[in-house]
Every structure is written in structure tokens, then in C-alpha cells.
Enzyme design. Structure first.
Site, PDB file in Angstrom:
ATOM      1  N   ASP A  16       2.533 -13.713   1.621  1.00 28.21           N
ATOM      2  CA  ASP A  16       3.630 -13.922   0.670  1.00 28.21           C
ATOM      3  C   ASP A  16       3.196 -13.501  -0.730  1.00 28.21           C
ATOM      4  O   ASP A  16       2.008 -13.519  -1.053  1.00 28.21           O
ATOM      5  CB  ASP A  16       4.007 -15.414   0.608  1.00 28.21           C
ATOM      6  CG  ASP A  16       4.823 -15.870   1.815  1.00 28.21           C
ATOM      7  OD1 ASP A  16       5.432 -15.034   2.495  1.00 28.21           O
ATOM      8  OD2 ASP A  16       4.850 -17.099   2.064  1.00 28.21           O
ATOM      9  N   ARG A  59       7.377  -6.258   3.289  1.00 29.13           N
ATOM     10  CA  ARG A  59       8.598  -7.056   3.098  1.00 29.13           C
ATOM     11  C   ARG A  59       9.073  -6.863   1.658  1.00 29.13           C
ATOM     12  O   ARG A  59       8.303  -7.048   0.719  1.00 29.13           O
ATOM     13  CB  ARG A  59       8.293  -8.540   3.322  1.00 29.13           C
ATOM     14  CG  ARG A  59       9.464  -9.449   2.969  1.00 29.13           C
ATOM     15  CD  ARG A  59       9.064 -10.916   2.874  1.00 29.13           C
ATOM     16  NE  ARG A  59       8.528 -11.419   4.118  1.00 29.13           N
ATOM     17  CZ  ARG A  59       7.750 -12.513   4.196  1.00 29.13           C
ATOM     18  NH1 ARG A  59       7.404 -13.169   3.103  1.00 29.13           N
ATOM     19  NH2 ARG A  59       7.305 -12.930   5.356  1.00 29.13           N
TER      20      ARG A  59
END
Ligand code: FDA
Length: 309
Positions: free
Chosen positions: A135, A185
Site C-alpha cells: 500500500d 494499483r
């Protein structure tokens, strides 16, 4: 304004105390969070995978300033990966890891400790037959996090990176990362960033997202389109067609509990649709952020607190 009030609520200890006494099994908490244990995460993953979706599981908690807690988070991921493997779910399940939760902000050797913990999680994921996405957090950590991903990819090439469209730097990062085998992402970005480094107006962020998406879709990598925004999802589909990308050479990603009907619609069209599934006892801050994004979620939450069922 409303968003600001809610974001300060996420730091309110009294409100937290009141909510923490609400069992996590309460309806709305369960709508956004799998539960408190790894078994809860495995069980919800099983349901989503049998419904045709994929998952990326996040053990909730960030900004660890304690080595013992960073090690406990690493251990939690390793245990989760073992359970996913035993349940034969790793073809459809990967994990998402925040470096701050595994030691990045520890004084002194934080970066090194977080990288070592991430390496151990990647190794457990590889043994289980799956992978990890790292992340992205606030802009002060972007360089260090991308450097850690580059390091992890030497041994674990499928490790995913996350880029935030709101940062001015991100188009250049997209160009660097749009190479074969690179899983990226793309999200809008969730942190309150200064105007010196990021677009702060919604429409500017959306335009930046499209510019970044064009680079990723035109490249050789594997774009992961993380957004609930109907316009961006439509544009992603059009870009995939324009670049002759087969379904499965990119994927959509959404948060657990957000636009579930749209998740099912995309999956039923043969698209890869991955659900970001959080679990753990640190669910409170996560939940308040979701409330801030969409006030309708707050109404749902309040109803669930007052409901007897
Ligand atoms: P936005 O919130 O602007 O919403 C756009 C539109 O989507 C709305 O107008 C509405 O039409 C629709 N919509 C949104 N929420 C809805 C809801 N609850 N119900 C119905 N419609 C809704 N951020 C970060 O900084 N680092 C990270 O690593 C990640 N990782 C990540 C993974 C995944 C899988 C996702 C989906 C998101 C992230 N994010 C993130 C968070 C991301 O940066 C962003 O804050 C949120 O996804 C919200 O942005 P949207 O793109 O959904 O648009």
C-alpha cells in the site's frame, strides 16, 4: 467540512471508546470489515471468491512505533497466508501491506526493519502460491516505499506497487513502472496532502487519474484500477479496448462493502474484480474514513448501532 469533522472523529478517543464497545459483528461494521480474526478474513474471502471475485486482504493497523507490534503484524500476515493456503484460496487471494504497520516509522532502522518484515511476508506469500501489494501512504514515504518495492521485486517479481493519482509526480512514476510483469494499483489517493505536492480539487485529481491510467494501459505492465468512480471505470474499460488488452490483463479493485452490486456486475462480465478486504481489531479508524468518504455510509452505520438485530 463534514469530511473534516469525521476525520477529526477518527482521532477522538471518547467516540472510539463508545464505538469499540459495539461488537464488530454489528451490521455495518461487518459491511466494511471482515471481522477481527484471520479466520473471519478467510471465511469472507471464501464467500467472495465463490461469488467470482478476487480479494486482497489488509490486516488493519498503521503507524506502528513499537517493534513488538511491527513483529506481531508481520506474524499476523504469515498466519493469514498459511490459513489461506490450507483453505486452498490463494489462487484468488493476495495480501496488501502498509510498511508503516510493519516498522517503517520506527526510529533509526525503521526502513530496514520494514523491508525485512515485508520480505518475510512476501516469502510466506510465495510459499502459499500468492503475492503481496505494498500500500502507499502519505507523500513523505513515497520514495522509500517505491524503493522497498523495487528491492522486494528482485526476489518476488510479482510484488505490487501502488501509485496515487493526486500526486504531481505520479505520471512519471507510472512511466517508470509500466513495464512487463509490473503490477501497479492506481488509486486517487487518500491522505490530506499539501498543495505543493498534490492536486487537491476533485476534478483535477480525476483528470490526473485518467492521464496516469492512459500510461499504464498503454504500457506492458498489469494495471489495477482501484476506484469506485463510475466515470473512471468506464474510461478504464474504453482504454483496455483501445489498447487491445484482453480481460484478465488488468483488473478492477474496490473496497469491501463499497458498490458491491457494481463489483458483481464487473465480475459477471468476465472482468477481474478484486475486493480490498480489511480485518483486525484496529477497525475503528478505517471505518471512520469510509464514513468521511460517503455520508450515506454514516446513516447506515448509525441505523445499525440503534437496531436490535
Ligand atoms: P471518490 O471517492 O472520489 O468517489 C467517486 C465516485 O465513486 C462517487 O462520486 C460515487 O459515484 C462513487 N462512490 C464512491 N464511494 C461510494 C460508495 N460508498 N457508494 C456508492 N458510490 C460510491 N489510497 C491510498 O492513498 N493508498 C492506498 O494504498 C490505497 N489503496 C486502495 C486500494 C483499493 C482497492 C481502493 C479501492 C482504494 C484504495 N485507496 C488507497 C483509497 C483511494 O485512494 C481513495 O481514497 C478511495 O478509493 C476513494 O476514491 P474513489 O476513486 O473511489 O473516488
Amino acid at each position: 467540512m463534514f469530511r473534516r469533522v469525521l476525520l477529526s472523529a477518527s482521532r477522538s478517543d471518547r467516540l472510539k471508546q463508545a464505538l469499540v464497545q459495539t461488537p464488530v459483528s454489528g451490521g455495518v461494521v461487518r459491511r466494511f470489515v471482515a471481522g477481527e480474526t484471520a479466520s473471519d478474513a478467510v471465511s469472507v474471502s471464501r464467500d467472495l471468491i465463490s461469488d467470482g471475485r478476487l480479494v486482497t486482504i489488509d490486516h488493519l493497523g498503521e503507524d506502528t512505533i513499537d517493534l513488538t507490534q511491527a513483529e506481531a503484524t508481520r506474524d499476523a500476515y504469515v498466519k493469514l497466508l498459511r490459513l489461506l493456503s490450507e483453505a486452498r484460496l490463494t489462487a484468488g487471494a493476495e495480501v496488501s501491506v502498509k510498511l508503516s504497520a510493519i516498522g517503517q516509522s520506527l526510529p533509526g532502522d525503521g526502513e530496514k526493519i520494514a523491508l525485512e518484515h515485508a520480505r518475510q511476508i512476501c516469502s510466506a506469500a510465495a510459499s502459499a502460491g500468492t503475492t503481496v501489494t505494498v500500500d502507499m501512504e502519505d507523500h513523505t514515504t513515497t520514495d522509500a516505499t517505491l524503493a522497498a518495492v523495487a528491492e522486494l521485486r528482485r526476489d518476488f517479481p510479482s510484488t505490487g506497487a501502488v501509485l496515487q493519482a493526486y500526486l504531481f509526480r505520479t505520471q512519471a512514476d507510472c512511466r517508470d513502472l509500466a513495464h512487463a510483469g509490473s503490477r501497479v494499483r492506481l488509486c486517487k489517493g487518500a491522505y490530506k496532502e499539501p498543495e505543493s505536492v498534490a492536486y487537491t480539487d476533485g476534478p483535477d485529481v480525476d483528470r490526473a487519474y485518467v492521464r496516469c491510467l492512459k500510461i499504464l494501459m498503454a504500457g506492458q505492465g498489469y494495471p489495477m484500477v482501484a476506484s469506485h468512480d463510475p466515470r473512471l471505470i468506464e474510461i478504464a474499460g474504453a482504454l483496455a479496448v483501445r489498447h487491445d488488452r484482453a480481460k484478465g490483463s488488468y483488473e478492477y479493485q474496490m473496497l469491501y462493502g463499497v458498490r458491491p452490486a457494481e463489483q458483481q456486475r464487473l465480475a459477471s462480465q468476465g472482468e477481474k474484480m478484486r475486493v480490498y478486504l480489511p480485518y483486525g481489531d484496529q477497525w475503528y479508524e478505517y471505518l471512520v474514513r469510509r464514513m468521511a468518504e460517503k455520508p450515506a455510509n454514516l446513516a447506515l452505520f448509525v441505523r445499525s448501532l440503534t437496531s436490535k438485530s
